[in-house]
Write a protein that holds these residues in place. Structure first.
Motif, PDB file in Angstrom:
ATOM      1  N   SER A 146       0.850  -1.195   0.000  1.00  0.00           N
ATOM      2  CA  SER A 146       0.000   0.000   0.000  1.00  0.00           C
ATOM      3  C   SER A 146       0.884   1.243   0.000  1.00  0.00           C
ATOM      4  N   ASP A 147       0.409   2.305  -0.668  1.00  0.00           N
ATOM      5  CA  ASP A 147       1.199   3.530  -0.735  1.00  0.00           C
ATOM      6  C   ASP A 147       0.491   4.680  -0.007  1.00  0.00           C
ATOM      7  N   MET A 190      -1.475  -3.318   7.676  1.00  0.00           N
ATOM      8  CA  MET A 190      -2.096  -4.514   7.083  1.00  0.00           C
ATOM      9  C   MET A 190      -1.440  -5.730   7.717  1.00  0.00           C
ATOM     10  N   LYS A 191      -2.262  -6.723   8.112  1.00  0.00           N
ATOM     11  CA  LYS A 191      -1.715  -7.952   8.699  1.00  0.00           C
ATOM     12  C   LYS A 191      -2.555  -9.151   8.265  1.00  0.00           C
ATOM     13  N   ILE A 201      -7.085  -4.791   7.143  1.00  0.00           N
ATOM     14  CA  ILE A 201      -6.517  -3.538   6.638  1.00  0.00           C
ATOM     15  C   ILE A 201      -7.118  -2.396   7.455  1.00  0.00           C
ATOM     16  N   VAL A 202      -6.270  -1.540   7.997  1.00  0.00           N
ATOM     17  CA  VAL A 202      -6.762  -0.402   8.774  1.00  0.00           C
ATOM     18  C   VAL A 202      -6.313   0.899   8.115  1.00  0.00           C
ATOM     19  N   VAL A 248     -11.909  -0.002   8.977  1.00  0.00           N
ATOM     20  CA  VAL A 248     -11.298  -1.327   9.100  1.00  0.00           C
ATOM     21  C   VAL A 248     -11.970  -2.253   8.093  1.00  0.00           C
ATOM     22  N   ILE A 249     -11.169  -3.001   7.327  1.00  0.00           N
ATOM     23  CA  ILE A 249     -11.700  -3.988   6.381  1.00  0.00           C
ATOM     24  C   ILE A 249     -11.006  -5.319   6.641  1.00  0.00           C
ATOM     25  N   VAL A 250     -11.800  -6.378   6.751  1.00  0.00           N
ATOM     26  CA  VAL A 250     -11.262  -7.746   6.871  1.00  0.00           C
ATOM     27  C   VAL A 250     -11.678  -8.504   5.622  1.00  0.00           C
TER      28      VAL A 250
END
Length: 1175
Positions: A87-88, A119-120, A130-131, A137-139
């Protein structure tokens, strides 16, 4: 730790870095949309010793990935599914996939609202979280599907982390708070932060790392959740609710932190002020907060760090460079007695797996040890340091041999952070105190003490600030270990003469061993991390926290500026990046050290040419260094190979070999004179022997003090033949085939045979004996038997039988038959042996162990050991055979032995076993007595009547067998005499009278008890079958057995059946008898009276059914239930089928119990109703 680097083109500054643990890809992102994937691969070297980190490596992949326009800020790997997510700064997310050796875009996502700050992937690679900075927050799943999303209001997010089990999500906020959610997005609680107590000003989270436990844990309940803040404060937690975490103050500005692949080391990267200058630095900590090492790296600004999959290297993103630092892990290992002992953890077990690997024969012995802390080794033993139960607070020192067998152990009540050992002592130290234990005396291992009392003199304990005089007599008080000190212990080392304790200030406490008196204190200009004494205990090697090696001469006397004499001086010698060193065991000036990926050997501080290596040094002796490639071993710890141990020779040894091979013995001798060492002299002696230069060989053996070699040279000098000398030298150098050939060329087959006998090569001995004489039948038999021993030692018994048969070795042949369970062969062998052969008792014993009584008796009798034969019969419970043997050989003590054994069984309440013993020994009367007693006891316990009847029947049958035995005995006594047949019965009766006057009750009335319970059961059966008249007659007959059955039972039965058959006269008499019994209580008597009153007020006490029968003797009419005629007193037998008196002359009689029955009633029976003999 030592550093190499890769430069990024155009000087582009890096922002992030991640190393794929499974496939080894390195992803780095930086300014201007830079995203590269690199891969370092180790080249295979021709030199087998150059392996692991020492092997050269090159870039096998260097791909630039196009797609980002802004600075790449986050890169993360999905190791399991080979995906890279980046991600940038513009919020663009790209998922990359590997296809045909190159990376391509698989998915793109751009929210266009906020920047991605974390991201984890979870532990199994199925989900990614992804935060975004704005709280979104997206899972999502690995295939790109969105699982759930959430907007956390009013917060700015900075970091995200999954729990190892994927049940929890931790979100780090920009203000330093950490919030905890479940895996579906529900808020749970706020994580408590303890490390920021008393901290003022703004702080933010630098790193949030939770080790997933994939490769096991250092120990159970080990801290795994690391939270690091930019101000240098860290807390390491065992679980998310841990209220007592490990707190660390690194004293640096942290930018990144990461666990290694086993969760054993936490690398914390950042910058630290050194005066006015800031330097890049990486601190390494254990999960318990112990500072392990420090790595300083060049450059202006460090941005990220990431471990390699096996934790042997760490990558650092600094400016526009990727730096690689080689990490030398502090494994739990040791070396002693050709054995490498090492420990590792398995994900499925909480214990450490400890492997004892013998490098000589490649044998492994595996032990599982709970709470292992450290391993150290010296001489013939190693010490495993373990932690006891949490409740006890104790630690255990366990001394083991080379196969892992514990030989001795000691419980101590202090934390043994530093442990070292000598040939006889173990020294364990905490931060504040040290403890010495003498685990071995001069002759043997100290025996394990059975009592808890500690043995005086074998152990000592001192606080580091104490000044022990060495006088002894101190008591062991572990409270000393908990008294604080301003200058804690940081390392220890010991020899037979000295104990050196290093302290964090750089002070060295020097104690004399073994009395442990403080003799000197020395001061270093560094904090020691590792210490080592040379073989003379005169010089100390020090490796400090930064990997700098220096030396301290302990006995040098110097004068300080004040004019005072000081003992001890630190030498002006330094080597950087040193991670291991070992002194030579036989030369105080020789030592080997590991610097980066090179091994240096120093002689009096002068280095030889280095050798590429990454091995851990095991041993340095005889100018040879043995090292273990522990990195390779730990890659597959359950299957170490001999290639994982390498041996290197010192330059002088290599040079001597070259001189001997290429120049000559004289020049080599001169070189050794200039560089003397026993190993070099031995090498010269061997070369001189090879050339039959006995003069130089003898001189060399004298110089290396090899007495056996000197004697060998003298023996060679006495031989005349050059070929004989050459053969002897070949045998000395273990070139046995060559020696064999030379002996045969000289026609000395006898010497070839003698050589092979010494070597134990019996197959070759047989070949030599068969092909050309040189021996007689005795020598051939010796060879056959030795080959048989070879196979027997390997438990190949069938092959051994073949050779023992040829060698006529009956003793070993018997053993083989026994092991093969070939008892037929063993029996044949026993039969073929002559009488009184020494092997017969051993064969008999073999038969005894498998219960073959007859064969064992035959062997004992054949060896004239009748007593042993009888004992065998007794042991195997063959009493018939034992008594027959006793009678045949006039052995008197069999009866007493029988009585003793029976008494032993009776004491254990094994009555049935005793009965069986007497019965098999033909002591029928004794067996019957026991059964009668058992039946009486069962009757008193009100057991089942059928069981009691069976016991009485068995007893009676034994009495019948006794009668038969008496008759047979009397017949044998009057054998060959006139009138034998006529007198046998009378003689038997007379013998019975003489033997059994006291037992007439059992003999004359053998069936009385059996009859009683037979008729008792019969009456009940008739009653329940509705035959009340027959039941009444049977019950009337029971009156004769009131000595066997309780009269209350008999007359109660009689009253019941007579009432049912309306024989109220008999019923009335039964009640009168019941009321007159003295054995019943008054309450019972009253009940009987009430019942009788109730019956006889309704019915007159007269028999309504009254049938007569005629006496067969006087023809008087008598009741049909009467068993005796009142007129002539004739007794009538009772039918055992119906329970009625027998008035007919025709009847059936049992051949065994002699009881009778009406013929019409017995016809449908298969067995006798009383004794159950087949009809």
């Amino acid at each position: 730790m030592f550093v190499t680097q890769i430069a990024i083109p155009n000087g582009t500054v890096l922002r992030c870095l991640s190393w794929n643990h499974e496939q080894g890809f390195i992803a780095c992102g930086g300014e201007d949309g830079l995203l590269k994937v690199l891969k370092l691969e180790t080249q295979t070297s021709k030199d087998m010793n150059v392996r692991g980190l020492a092997a050269p490596s090159n870039l096998s992949m260097n791909q630039t990935l196009e797609g980002h326009s802004g600075a790449v800020q986050v890169v993360t790997w999905n190791d399991r599914y080979q995906k890279l997510t980046t991600s940038d700064q513009n919020g663009l997310i790209i998922v990359w996939m590997l296809y045909k050796g190159a990376w391509y875009e698989e998915m793109i996502n751009n929210r266009n609202k906020s920047v991605v700050c974390g991201m984890k992937w979870n532990a199994d690679g199925q989900k990614i979280c992804i935060v975004y900075e704005d709280g979104a927050v997206i899972v999502g799943s690995v295939d790109g599907n969105r699982i759930w999303g959430k907007d956390i209001k009013g917060v700015l997010l900075a970091h995200v982390e999954w729990s190892p089990d994927s049940r929890l999500l931790l979100f780090g906020l920009t203000n330093g708070d950490i919030q905890m959610y479940d895996n579906t997005g529900n808020f749970l609680s706020k994580l408590q932060v303890y490390c920021l107590t008393n901290v003022t000003g703004a702080v933010h989270i630098a790193s949030l790392q939770w080790y997933n436990g994939e490769n096991g844990y250092v120990e159970p309940n080990c801290p795994t959740l690391a939270i690091c803040f930019n101000n240098g404060r860290c807390q390491v937690m065992r679980r998310e609710t841990d209220d007592d975490p490990i707190l660390i103050d690194t004293g640096m500005e942290i930018v990144s932190a990461q666990w290694n692949h086993t969760g054993a080391v936490l690398a914390v990267a950042g910058t630290q002020k050194a005066g006015e200058k800031e330097i890049n630095i990486v601190h390494f900590y254990s999960p318990f907060g112990e500072h392990l090492r420090t790595l300083k790296v060049p450059g202006k600004q460090i941005f990220a760090c990431s471990w390699e999959g096996g934790s042997l290297r760490i990558s650092l993103a600094i400016d526009s460079f990727i730096y690689f630092a080689n990490i030398r892990l502090d494994y739990k290992w040791g070396y002693f007695s050709n054995t490498v002992v090492y420990a590792f953890t398995k994900p499925d077990r909480t214990e450490h797996c400890v492997v004892f690997w013998n490098t000589k024969n490649n044998e492994k012995f595996v032990k599982y040890v709970k709470n292992l802390l450290s391993i150290c080794a010296c001489g013939d033993y190693c010490c495993l340091t373990t932690k006891g139960d949490e409740a006890t607070g104790q630690y255990i020192l366990v001394v083991c041999n080379s196969i892992g067998t514990p030989l001795d152990s000691k419980y101590i009540e202090m934390d043994p952070l530093y442990v070292t050992m000598t040939q006889t002592h173990i020294i364990a130290a905490s931060k504040e105190a040290f403890y010495l234990w003498q685990f071995k005396n001069i002759k043997k291992l100290a025996s394990l003490e059975m009592s808890g009392k500690r043995k005086t003199g074998t152990e000592k304990l001192f606080h580091i600030d104490d000044v022990p005089s060495g006088a002894g007599g101190e008591t062991i008080d572990f409270n000393k270990a908990y008294a604080t000190t301003q200058d804690p212990i940081c390392c220890v080392c010991a020899s037979d003469k000295l104990l050196i304790v290093g302290r964090e200030s750089g002070t060295l406490n020097r104690y004399a061993m073994p009395q442990l008196s403080l003799t000197h204190k020395h001061m270093l200009n560094c904090r020691p991390h590792q210490l080592a004494l040379n073989c003379s205990s005169a010089r100390l090697a020090i490796i400090d926290m930064s990997g700098i090696l220096s030396f301290f001469d302990l006995d040098t006397r110097i004068t300080d500026p004040n004019g005072q004499e000081l003992i001890g001086q630190q030498l002006k010698f330094e080597r950087k990046d040193v991670w291991d060193m070992k002194w030579a065991e036989d030369n105080s000036e020789l030592f080997a050290m590991m610097e980066k990926t090179r091994m240096y050997i120093f002689r009096n501080l002068d280095p030889e040419e280095p050798v590429m290596s990454s091995g851990y040094i095991c041993q340095f002796s005889d100018l040879q260094i043995k090292s273990a490639l522990l990195d390779e071993i730990m890659a597959d710890p359950e299957n170490p190979t001999k290639d994982d141990v390498m041996e290197l020779e010192v330059k002088s040894l290599r040079d001597t070999r070259d001189l001997l091979e290429k120049v000559g013995i004289e020049d080599a001798q001169q070189f050794i004179e200039d560089n003397p060492h026993p190993r070099l002299w031995r090498l010269l002696a061997e070369s001189a022997l090879d050339h039959l230069n006995l003069k130089i060989a003898e001189h060399a053996f004298v110089r290396c003090k090899d007495y056996q070699g000197i004697e060998f040279v003298k023996r060679l000098g006495n031989l005349q033949s050059e070929m004989m000398k050459q053969a002897e030298v070949s045998a000395y150098f273990k070139r046995f085939d060559e020696a064999d050939r030379l002996y045969l060329d000289m026609d000395r087959r006898d010497l070839a045979v003698a050589l092979r006998k010494k070597l134990g090569d019996w197959f070759r001995v047989v070949h030599l004996l068969k092909t050309g004489g040189g021996g007689d039948d005795q020598a051939l038999e010796e060879a056959w038997n030795s080959i048989g021993d070879y196979y027997a030692d390997r438990q190949k018994w069938q092959e051994a039988v073949t050779y023992y048969t040829q060698g006529r070795n009956q003793e070993r042949l018997a053993d083989c038959y026994y092991m093969l369970e070939d008892y037929v062969g063993l029996t044949k062998m026993m039969t073929a042996l002559p009488e009184n052969h020494k092997l017969l008792p051993d064969i008999a014993e073999m038969f005894v162990t498998v219960g073959m009584c007859e064969e064992a008796v035959s062997a004992y009798v054949k060896s004239n050991k009748v007593k042993s034969a009888i004992d065998t019969c007794v042991q195997l419970n063959q009493w018939n055979q034992a008594i027959d043997l006793a009678k045949q050989h006039n052995v008197q003590e069999i009866s007493s032995l029988l009585a003793k054994y029976a008494q032993h069984l009776l004491e254990k309440n094994k009555i049935i076993n005793a009965v069986e013993l007497y019965r098999r020994a033909n002591h029928y009367l004794d067996a019957a007595k026991l059964l009668y007693k058992l039946a009486d006891d069962e009757a008193k316990k009100k057991s089942k009547p059928l069981r009691i009847k069976k016991l009485y029947v068995l007893a009676a049958l034994l009495v019948e067998q006794y009668h038969e035995q008496m008759k047979m005995t009397s017949r044998s006594k009057v054998k060959n005499k006139k009138g034998a047949e006529a007198s046998s019965a009378l003689a038997g009766l007379l013998e019975e009278d003489s033997v059994s006057i006291s037992d007439t009750k059992f003999i004359d009335n053998a069936w009385h008890g059996a009859e009683a319970y037979h008729f008792y059961l019969l009456a009940q059966q008739q009653l329940f079958a509705g035959h009340v008249d027959a039941a009444t007659k049977t019950a009337l007959h029971l009156r004769e057995y009131d000595g066997i059955i309780d009269p209350v039972e008999i007359y109660s039965m009689l009253a019941l059946v007579s009432c049912n058959s309306r024989s109220f006269g008999i019923c009335s008499k039964a009640f009168i008898k019941l009321e007159s019994l003295e054995t019943i209580s008054q309450d019972q008597c009253k009940l009987y009276e009430e019942l009788a009153l109730d019956i006889f007020t309704k019915h007159s006490p007269k028999d309504t059914r009254y049938t007569k029968a005629e006496c067969t003797n006087c023809e008087t009419a008598i009741p049909d239930w009467s068993t005796t005629c009142p007129n002539c007193e004739t007794k009538f037998p009772t039918c055992i089928v119906t329970g009625q008196p027998l008035f007919d002359y025709q009847f059936w009689m049992c051949t065994v119990c002699k009881h009778r029955a009406y013929e019409k009633d017995i016809t449908d029976k298969v067995t006798c109703p009383l004794c159950h003999t087949r009809i």
